[in-house]
Scaffold this active site. Structure first.
Site, mmCIF file in Angstrom:
data_model
loop_
_atom_site.group_PDB
_atom_site.id
_atom_site.type_symbol
_atom_site.label_atom_id
_atom_site.label_comp_id
_atom_site.label_asym_id
_atom_site.label_seq_id
_atom_site.Cartn_x
_atom_site.Cartn_y
_atom_site.Cartn_z
ATOM 1 N N GLY A 1 -10.252 -1.099 -27.013
ATOM 2 C CA GLY A 1 -9.657 -0.818 -28.329
ATOM 3 C C GLY A 1 -10.080 -1.820 -29.386
ATOM 4 N N GLY B 1 -10.005 -0.857 -33.078
ATOM 5 C CA GLY B 1 -8.722 -0.548 -33.712
ATOM 6 C C GLY B 1 -8.220 -1.709 -34.572
ATOM 7 N N ASP C 1 -5.621 -3.822 -34.094
ATOM 8 C CA ASP C 1 -5.326 -5.056 -33.351
ATOM 9 C C ASP C 1 -6.590 -5.622 -32.712
ATOM 10 N N LEU D 1 -11.526 5.189 -21.623
ATOM 11 C CA LEU D 1 -10.432 4.993 -20.658
ATOM 12 C C LEU D 1 -10.316 6.121 -19.649
ATOM 13 N N LEU E 1 -5.978 -2.884 -25.120
ATOM 14 C CA LEU E 1 -5.349 -2.377 -26.348
ATOM 15 C C LEU E 1 -5.643 -0.903 -26.607
ATOM 16 N N GLN F 1 -4.357 6.330 -27.148
ATOM 17 C CA GLN F 1 -4.057 7.344 -28.156
ATOM 18 C C GLN F 1 -2.723 6.860 -28.710
ATOM 19 N N SER G 1 4.885 -1.154 -26.034
ATOM 20 C CA SER G 1 5.341 -0.799 -27.385
ATOM 21 C C SER G 1 6.855 -0.686 -27.481
ATOM 22 N N GLU H 1 8.177 1.598 -28.919
ATOM 23 C CA GLU H 1 8.471 3.029 -28.748
ATOM 24 C C GLU H 1 9.084 3.311 -27.374
ATOM 25 N N TYR I 1 4.020 9.874 -26.225
ATOM 26 C CA TYR I 1 3.410 8.547 -26.360
ATOM 27 C C TYR I 1 4.322 7.478 -25.761
ATOM 28 N N HIS J 1 3.490 -3.285 -36.242
ATOM 29 C CA HIS J 1 2.807 -4.336 -37.014
ATOM 30 C C HIS J 1 1.657 -3.716 -37.788
HETATM 31 P P1 NDP Z 1 -5.347 1.822 -33.132
HETATM 32 O O1 NDP Z 1 -4.971 3.255 -33.065
HETATM 33 O O2 NDP Z 1 -5.727 1.202 -34.432
HETATM 34 O O3 NDP Z 1 -6.576 1.556 -32.116
HETATM 35 C C1 NDP Z 1 -6.653 2.222 -30.892
HETATM 36 C C2 NDP Z 1 -7.950 1.831 -30.224
HETATM 37 O O4 NDP Z 1 -8.060 2.526 -28.971
HETATM 38 C C3 NDP Z 1 -9.213 2.204 -31.017
HETATM 39 O O5 NDP Z 1 -10.180 1.193 -30.848
HETATM 40 C C4 NDP Z 1 -9.657 3.490 -30.338
HETATM 41 O O6 NDP Z 1 -11.032 3.762 -30.473
HETATM 42 C C5 NDP Z 1 -9.332 3.135 -28.892
HETATM 43 N N1 NDP Z 1 -9.267 4.299 -28.009
HETATM 44 C C6 NDP Z 1 -8.508 5.408 -28.160
HETATM 45 N N2 NDP Z 1 -8.718 6.249 -27.149
HETATM 46 C C7 NDP Z 1 -9.633 5.672 -26.330
HETATM 47 C C8 NDP Z 1 -10.276 6.064 -25.129
HETATM 48 N N3 NDP Z 1 -10.029 7.249 -24.543
HETATM 49 N N4 NDP Z 1 -11.158 5.223 -24.561
HETATM 50 C C9 NDP Z 1 -11.455 4.035 -25.146
HETATM 51 N N5 NDP Z 1 -10.894 3.618 -26.292
HETATM 52 C C10 NDP Z 1 -9.990 4.433 -26.887
HETATM 53 O O7 NDP Z 1 -4.147 1.018 -32.462
HETATM 54 P P2 NDP Z 1 -3.570 -0.453 -32.819
HETATM 55 O O8 NDP Z 1 -4.685 -1.394 -32.949
HETATM 56 O O9 NDP Z 1 -2.561 -0.320 -33.899
HETATM 57 O O10 NDP Z 1 -2.751 -0.772 -31.487
HETATM 58 C C11 NDP Z 1 -3.359 -1.387 -30.365
HETATM 59 C C12 NDP Z 1 -2.550 -1.064 -29.108
HETATM 60 O O11 NDP Z 1 -1.230 -1.531 -29.258
HETATM 61 C C13 NDP Z 1 -2.434 0.429 -28.802
HETATM 62 O O12 NDP Z 1 -2.379 0.558 -27.401
HETATM 63 C C14 NDP Z 1 -1.085 0.809 -29.404
HETATM 64 O O13 NDP Z 1 -0.554 1.928 -28.732
HETATM 65 C C15 NDP Z 1 -0.303 -0.456 -29.122
HETATM 66 N N6 NDP Z 1 0.785 -0.759 -30.035
HETATM 67 C C16 NDP Z 1 0.567 -0.791 -31.393
HETATM 68 C C17 NDP Z 1 1.564 -1.153 -32.252
HETATM 69 C C18 NDP Z 1 1.368 -1.208 -33.724
HETATM 70 O O14 NDP Z 1 2.373 -1.274 -34.449
HETATM 71 N N7 NDP Z 1 0.136 -1.235 -34.217
HETATM 72 C C19 NDP Z 1 2.910 -1.524 -31.727
HETATM 73 C C20 NDP Z 1 3.004 -1.497 -30.284
HETATM 74 C C21 NDP Z 1 1.975 -1.129 -29.483
HETATM 75 P P3 NDP Z 1 -11.624 4.563 -31.779
HETATM 76 O O15 NDP Z 1 -11.723 3.540 -32.867
HETATM 77 O O16 NDP Z 1 -12.923 5.045 -31.277
HETATM 78 O O17 NDP Z 1 -10.626 5.636 -32.099
HETATM 79 P P1 GDR Z 2 5.459 4.778 -35.285
HETATM 80 O O1 GDR Z 2 4.663 4.557 -36.641
HETATM 81 O O2 GDR Z 2 5.708 6.183 -34.974
HETATM 82 O O3 GDR Z 2 6.658 3.867 -35.368
HETATM 83 O O4 GDR Z 2 4.407 4.235 -34.210
HETATM 84 P P2 GDR Z 2 4.434 5.488 -37.908
HETATM 85 O O5 GDR Z 2 3.970 4.578 -38.971
HETATM 86 O O6 GDR Z 2 3.580 6.669 -37.582
HETATM 87 O O7 GDR Z 2 5.901 6.043 -38.235
HETATM 88 C C1 GDR Z 2 6.973 5.183 -38.580
HETATM 89 C C2 GDR Z 2 8.151 6.010 -39.068
HETATM 90 O O8 GDR Z 2 7.810 6.619 -40.310
HETATM 91 C C3 GDR Z 2 8.252 7.973 -40.292
HETATM 92 N N1 GDR Z 2 7.490 8.770 -41.261
HETATM 93 C C4 GDR Z 2 6.174 9.004 -41.213
HETATM 94 N N2 GDR Z 2 5.223 8.589 -40.336
HETATM 95 C C5 GDR Z 2 3.934 8.965 -40.570
HETATM 96 N N3 GDR Z 2 2.974 8.536 -39.735
HETATM 97 N N4 GDR Z 2 3.603 9.752 -41.645
HETATM 98 C C6 GDR Z 2 4.530 10.202 -42.548
HETATM 99 O O9 GDR Z 2 4.196 10.900 -43.485
HETATM 100 C C7 GDR Z 2 5.881 9.806 -42.329
HETATM 101 N N5 GDR Z 2 7.021 10.025 -42.997
HETATM 102 C C8 GDR Z 2 7.993 9.388 -42.357
HETATM 103 C C9 GDR Z 2 8.066 8.403 -38.843
HETATM 104 O O10 GDR Z 2 8.798 9.572 -38.558
HETATM 105 C C10 GDR Z 2 8.565 7.154 -38.124
HETATM 106 O O11 GDR Z 2 9.946 7.170 -38.006
HETATM 107 C C11 GDR Z 2 3.624 3.077 -34.464
HETATM 108 C C12 GDR Z 2 2.299 3.229 -33.711
HETATM 109 O O12 GDR Z 2 1.456 2.169 -34.073
HETATM 110 C C13 GDR Z 2 2.526 3.206 -32.218
HETATM 111 O O13 GDR Z 2 1.260 3.182 -31.551
HETATM 112 C C14 GDR Z 2 3.316 1.926 -31.871
HETATM 113 O O14 GDR Z 2 3.537 1.844 -30.493
HETATM 114 C C15 GDR Z 2 4.625 1.899 -32.641
HETATM 115 O O15 GDR Z 2 4.323 1.931 -34.028
HETATM 116 C C16 GDR Z 2 5.440 0.655 -32.356
#
Ligand code: NDP
Ligand code: GDR
Length: 330
Positions: free
Chosen positions: A9, A12, A14, A65, A86, A89, A131, A133, A154, A184
């Protein structure tokens, strides 16, 4: 000896901040990327010097993955000291449309990589991106001992991966840490997530675009921190004497509506003129309130958040404004 890290990841939000951090600390960094029809390494663009140097410190490898044999081959070839898993989906809303795929990538993906490490007897430390979640409907504040109650495919997939990670720690004595991170955000956040969707729209409206912002549930409560600081916690978890699981959060609570108001307010705009409801952004089951208690991380890792939501909103709006204005002047 230079330490080697493998980041899944890495493209992405992070992954890109973690690559910055580990390169700063002198690591040799390896990242797994997916083949895409157009470039997906935009978040790593600023690291081209580390990538293209005569002796590169950043290496990118194709992998997925869902492809277990490739994971084995990569781990065997790289022999990392630390693996930061990291990749996932990570879109909660989308997981309701693609539950099977989400389970395969976000859940089984963790088993595949842990099993690959076990099979080749690799001596490394492993970080699992768990997470908030997973807490779903469990009432706040949520901490490590709070029972898990996921509310989406998820969240369920992450819960499975969390328990698999714990089981590899207990069954095979592997150094495996779960970071249970609350939301974050950053200027590198994907535009489908609510914070960046808002700040990007605010920047476009401020720059003169004639547009509305269509949103779902404005009442959900989230604990938003700054991604750049959260990747430091990941690293700290793998430097600890013993592996454990840690909540990483700010402990502060805001609604989505609060975020909207602050972001539009920062740009001197009245949000009510631009924000409209669209039910396509609602989820079949919502997570109403996530507020984390990160006191274990503070005591055991010395980690504390610095950037809280109002400052985060400002820095994200400013970053989007800069980009949108630069695009306009091209
Ligand atoms: P992003 O969605 O920004 O990044 C996800 C990454 O995973 C990307 O690099 C993506 O590649 C890669 N990826 C997705 N599917 C596959 C696959 N099948 N094989 C290989 N790589 C894959 O996520 P974040 O950086 O925000 O989050 C990082 C991790 O932390 C994730 O696991 C997320 O679920 C978890 N998390 C995130 C939080 C947040 O608030 N950001 C909070 C808690 C947990 P590509 O660029 O090609 O799509
Ligand atoms: P979340 O993040 O579901 O918490 O997961 P998201 O920003 O998608 O939603 C946060 C809250 O906002 C509400 N919401 C909307 N969300 C989106 N995306 N688009 C909209 O238009 C909208 N309107 C309202 C949602 O219903 C929700 O309550 C993120 C991801 O990064 C996960 O991978 C990670 O694990 C968790 O944060 C912690």
């Amino acid at each position: 000896m230079t330490k080697k890290a493998l980041i899944t990841g890495v493209t992405g939000q992070d992954g890109s901040y973690l690559a910055d951090l580990l390169l700063d600390k002198g690591y040799e960094v390896h990242g797994v990327i997916r083949r895409a029809s157009i470039s997906n390494i935009g978040r790593l663009a600023h690291l081209s010097a580390a990538l293209d140097a005569e002796e590169p410190r950043l290496h990118l490898h194709y992998g997925d993955l869902t492809d277990g044999s490739r994971l084995i081959a990569l781990l065997q070839q790289i022999q990392p000291d630390e693996v930061y898993h990291l990749a996932a989906q990570s879109d909660v809303r989308l997981s309701f449309d693609q539950p099977e795929f989400t389970g395969d990538v976000t859940g089984m993906g963790t088993t595949r990589i842990l099993e690959a490490i076990r099979l080749i007897k690799l001596d490394c430390r492993f970080y699992q991106a768990s997470s908030s979640e997973m807490f779903g409907s469990a009432p706040p504040p949520q901490k490590e001992s709070t029972p898990l109650w996921p509310r989406s495919p998820y969240g369920a997939a992450k819960t499975y991966a969390y328990w698999v990670a714990r089981n590899y720690r207990e069954a095979h004595s592997m150094f495996v840490a779960n970071g249970i991170l609350f939301n974050h955000e950053s200027p590198r956040r994907g535009k489908a997530f609510v914070t960046r969707k808002i700040t990007h729209a605010v920047a476009q409206i401020k720059a003169g675009y004639d547009r509305k912002l269509y949103m779902g549930n404005l009442d959900s409560v989230r604990d938003w921190g700054y991604a750049k600081e959260y990747v430091e916690a990941m690293w700290l978890m793998l430097q600890a004497d013993e592996p454990s699981d840690y909540v990483i959060a700010t402990g502060t609570a805001y609604t989505v509506k609060d975020f909207v108001e602050q972001a539009f307010g920062h740009a001197g705009l009245d949000w009510q003129k631009y924000v409209r409801f669209n039910d396509r952004y609602l989820r079949p089951t919502e997570v109403d309130s996530l507020i984390g208690d990160a006191s274990k991380a503070a005591v055991e890792l010395g980690w504390k958040p610095k950037t809280l939501m109002p400052e985060l909103v400002s820095l994200m709006v400013e970053a989007d404004l800069k980009t949108v204005l630069a695009q306009l002047s091209e």
